[in-house]
Design a protein around this motif. Structure first.
Motif, PDB file in Angstrom:
ATOM      1  N   PRO A   8       0.809  -1.237   0.000  1.00 31.14           N
ATOM      2  CA  PRO A   8       0.000   0.000   0.000  1.00 31.14           C
ATOM      3  C   PRO A   8       0.840   1.284   0.000  1.00 31.14           C
ATOM      4  O   PRO A   8       0.348   2.349  -0.365  1.00 31.14           O
ATOM      5  CB  PRO A   8      -0.832  -0.109   1.293  1.00 31.14           C
ATOM      6  CG  PRO A   8      -0.832  -1.552   1.632  1.00 31.14           C
ATOM      7  CD  PRO A   8       0.495  -2.068   1.184  1.00 31.14           C
ATOM      8  N   TYR A   9       2.114   1.153   0.425  1.00 29.55           N
ATOM      9  CA  TYR A   9       2.958   2.349   0.532  1.00 29.55           C
ATOM     10  C   TYR A   9       3.756   2.621  -0.746  1.00 29.55           C
ATOM     11  O   TYR A   9       4.302   3.712  -0.916  1.00 29.55           O
ATOM     12  CB  TYR A   9       3.938   2.200   1.703  1.00 29.55           C
ATOM     13  CG  TYR A   9       3.252   2.113   3.040  1.00 29.55           C
ATOM     14  CD1 TYR A   9       2.860   3.265   3.719  1.00 29.55           C
ATOM     15  CD2 TYR A   9       2.988   0.879   3.625  1.00 29.55           C
ATOM     16  CE1 TYR A   9       2.214   3.192   4.949  1.00 29.55           C
ATOM     17  CE2 TYR A   9       2.341   0.788   4.852  1.00 29.55           C
ATOM     18  CZ  TYR A   9       1.959   1.950   5.505  1.00 29.55           C
ATOM     19  OH  TYR A   9       1.317   1.871   6.709  1.00 29.55           O
ATOM     20  N   MET A  10       3.828   1.630  -1.634  1.00 30.50           N
ATOM     21  CA  MET A  10       4.664   1.778  -2.816  1.00 30.50           C
ATOM     22  C   MET A  10       4.136   2.841  -3.786  1.00 30.50           C
ATOM     23  O   MET A  10       4.904   3.637  -4.345  1.00 30.50           O
ATOM     24  CB  MET A  10       4.798   0.433  -3.535  1.00 30.50           C
ATOM     25  CG  MET A  10       5.612  -0.591  -2.761  1.00 30.50           C
ATOM     26  SD  MET A  10       7.304  -0.019  -2.452  1.00 30.50           S
ATOM     27  CE  MET A  10       7.959   0.053  -4.119  1.00 30.50           C
ATOM     28  N   ASP A  11       2.821   2.846  -4.001  1.00 29.48           N
ATOM     29  CA  ASP A  11       2.246   3.790  -4.957  1.00 29.48           C
ATOM     30  C   ASP A  11       2.452   5.244  -4.520  1.00 29.48           C
ATOM     31  O   ASP A  11       2.989   6.051  -5.289  1.00 29.48           O
ATOM     32  CB  ASP A  11       0.757   3.482  -5.149  1.00 29.48           C
ATOM     33  CG  ASP A  11       0.139   4.335  -6.249  1.00 29.48           C
ATOM     34  OD1 ASP A  11       0.471   4.105  -7.431  1.00 29.48           O
ATOM     35  OD2 ASP A  11      -0.668   5.233  -5.936  1.00 29.48           O
ATOM     36  N   PRO A  12       2.073   5.634  -3.295  1.00 30.47           N
ATOM     37  CA  PRO A  12       2.330   7.025  -2.892  1.00 30.47           C
ATOM     38  C   PRO A  12       3.817   7.350  -2.784  1.00 30.47           C
ATOM     39  O   PRO A  12       4.217   8.500  -3.019  1.00 30.47           O
ATOM     40  CB  PRO A  12       1.627   7.145  -1.535  1.00 30.47           C
ATOM     41  CG  PRO A  12       1.440   5.764  -1.060  1.00 30.47           C
ATOM     42  CD  PRO A  12       1.289   4.924  -2.275  1.00 30.47           C
ATOM     43  N   LEU A  13       4.640   6.337  -2.453  1.00 30.95           N
ATOM     44  CA  LEU A  13       6.079   6.583  -2.373  1.00 30.95           C
ATOM     45  C   LEU A  13       6.636   6.936  -3.756  1.00 30.95           C
ATOM     46  O   LEU A  13       7.470   7.849  -3.892  1.00 30.95           O
ATOM     47  CB  LEU A  13       6.796   5.346  -1.823  1.00 30.95           C
ATOM     48  CG  LEU A  13       8.325   5.461  -1.692  1.00 30.95           C
ATOM     49  CD1 LEU A  13       8.690   6.579  -0.734  1.00 30.95           C
ATOM     50  CD2 LEU A  13       8.928   4.130  -1.232  1.00 30.95           C
ATOM     51  N   MET A  14       6.168   6.236  -4.791  1.00 33.23           N
ATOM     52  CA  MET A  14       6.609   6.534  -6.157  1.00 33.23           C
ATOM     53  C   MET A  14       6.193   7.943  -6.569  1.00 33.23           C
ATOM     54  O   MET A  14       6.970   8.684  -7.177  1.00 33.23           O
ATOM     55  CB  MET A  14       6.031   5.509  -7.133  1.00 33.23           C
ATOM     56  CG  MET A  14       6.703   4.154  -7.093  1.00 33.23           C
ATOM     57  SD  MET A  14       6.165   3.086  -8.448  1.00 33.23           S
ATOM     58  CE  MET A  14       4.476   2.739  -7.973  1.00 33.23           C
ATOM     59  N   VAL A  15       4.959   8.315  -6.241  1.00 33.48           N
ATOM     60  CA  VAL A  15       4.479   9.663  -6.567  1.00 33.48           C
ATOM     61  C   VAL A  15       5.345  10.706  -5.866  1.00 33.48           C
ATOM     62  O   VAL A  15       5.733  11.719  -6.456  1.00 33.48           O
ATOM     63  CB  VAL A  15       3.007   9.837  -6.162  1.00 33.48           C
ATOM     64  CG1 VAL A  15       2.545  11.266  -6.445  1.00 33.48           C
ATOM     65  CG2 VAL A  15       2.120   8.856  -6.901  1.00 33.48           C
TER      66      VAL A  15
END
Length: 304
Positions: free
Chosen positions: A183-190
């Motif tokens: 769940p943290y990967m997507d906002p981390l990439m942004v």
């Protein structure tokens, strides 16, 4: 078709159509996959469409002859439009950065990896091809608009490859039993991508402001022109010269004031025109439209 893609209008039109395809795909798959990263990519492409249309309209308007109202040309419109374009991109990147940071501190977001990976593969490949096309065209057509389009697609290309890499890592982590981090990967990439991209529009806004203020162009251009002037000065035994250069959009303004002495080889109007020809020939390899003004005087006060 071949002649169409050799023009500024044709190249910008291709960029617009490409951005439409990517924006629609990005927004739809971003919603389906529940990925803020893909949605950000789609919104970036959608904004690129609007900005590309703005560039296209401005480019066409600049090319229209209107000597009575714009005796020195309309090239100043180009850096003004670029300031607007890059400011919008800066706002988008800043908003995405803040949103991603908030998501990281509130538990992240779940993402449908199947849709996400599909989009990432298609987007990375497509953006690379469009960027490659624009960057090659920019080498032959010196246009600030085409350069800005190439920069937009380069940012989108990096964004797409970052998305692809991030989703591959996410899939591998999930398969290895570390699904709690997904769940943290997507906002981390942004967060990482938008934070990195912020510097690009900032740098381009500074460049555009320099043109609006009619500041001196890059040192490389100045050196080429000053080298030509020095050769002309020595060849014609001219006592002193004053060179002023500025670049506004696709036009390069070059003003040279020569101070002549009695021993100078330049005596007649015909010889003055010969000096102008030599200067024009010496700077013709600089791929911008030139506005060349060359004057001659024996009184130094008219040159400084």
């Amino acid at each position: 078709m071949n002649s169409f893609i050799k023009t500024e209008k044709g190249i910008l039109t291709i960029s617009v159509y490409s951005a439409v395809v990517f924006s629609v795909a990005g927004v739809l798959l971003g919603i389906l996959s529940m990925s803020q990263m893909i949605l950000f990519d789609g919104l970036y492409s959608f904004i690129s469409v609007v900005l590309s249309l703005l560039s296209l309209g401005a480019a066409q308007y600049i090319r229209k002859n209107d000597f009575q109202r714009f005796p020195f040309g309309k090239e100043i419109i180009e850096p003004i439009v670029l300031i607007v374009k890059y400011t919008v991109i800066l706002v988008l990147c800043s908003g995405a950065f803040i949103s991603a940071a908030a998501a990281l501190f509130t538990g992240g977001r779940e993402t449908a990896l199947g849709y996400a990976l599909l989009y990432a593969v298609l987007s990375a490949g497509g953006c690379y091809l469009v960027y490659l096309f624009l960057s090659r065209k920019q080498q032959t057509i010196r246009s600030g608009f085409i350069k800005a389009e190439a920069n937009q697609w380069k940012m989108d290309m990096y964004l797409s490859f970052a998305v692809l890499g991030g989703f591959i890592v996410t899939a591998m982590a999930s398969a290895a039993g570390f699904s709690f981090i997904t769940p943290y990967m997507d906002p981390l990439m942004v967060l990482l991508v938008s934070g990195y991209f912020i510097k690009v529009p900032l740098a381009e806004i500074v460049k555009a402001f320099k043109e609006v203020l009619e500041m001196a162009p890059d040192k490389e251009i100045q050196q080429q022109i000053s080298g030509t002037i020095k050769k002309v000065t020595v060849r014609h035994n001219i006592e002193e010269s004053f060179l002023r250069v500025s670049k506004v959009g696709s036009k390069l303004y070059v003003e040279v004031d020569f101070v002549l002495q009695t021993e100078s080889n330049v005596k007649t109007v015909e010889q003055q025109d010969q000096v102008r020809e030599e200067i024009a020939d010496g700077i013709k390899k600089i791929k911008y439209d030139k506005w060349l003004s060359v004057s001659f005087t024996k009184d130094r006060k008219w040159a400084i």
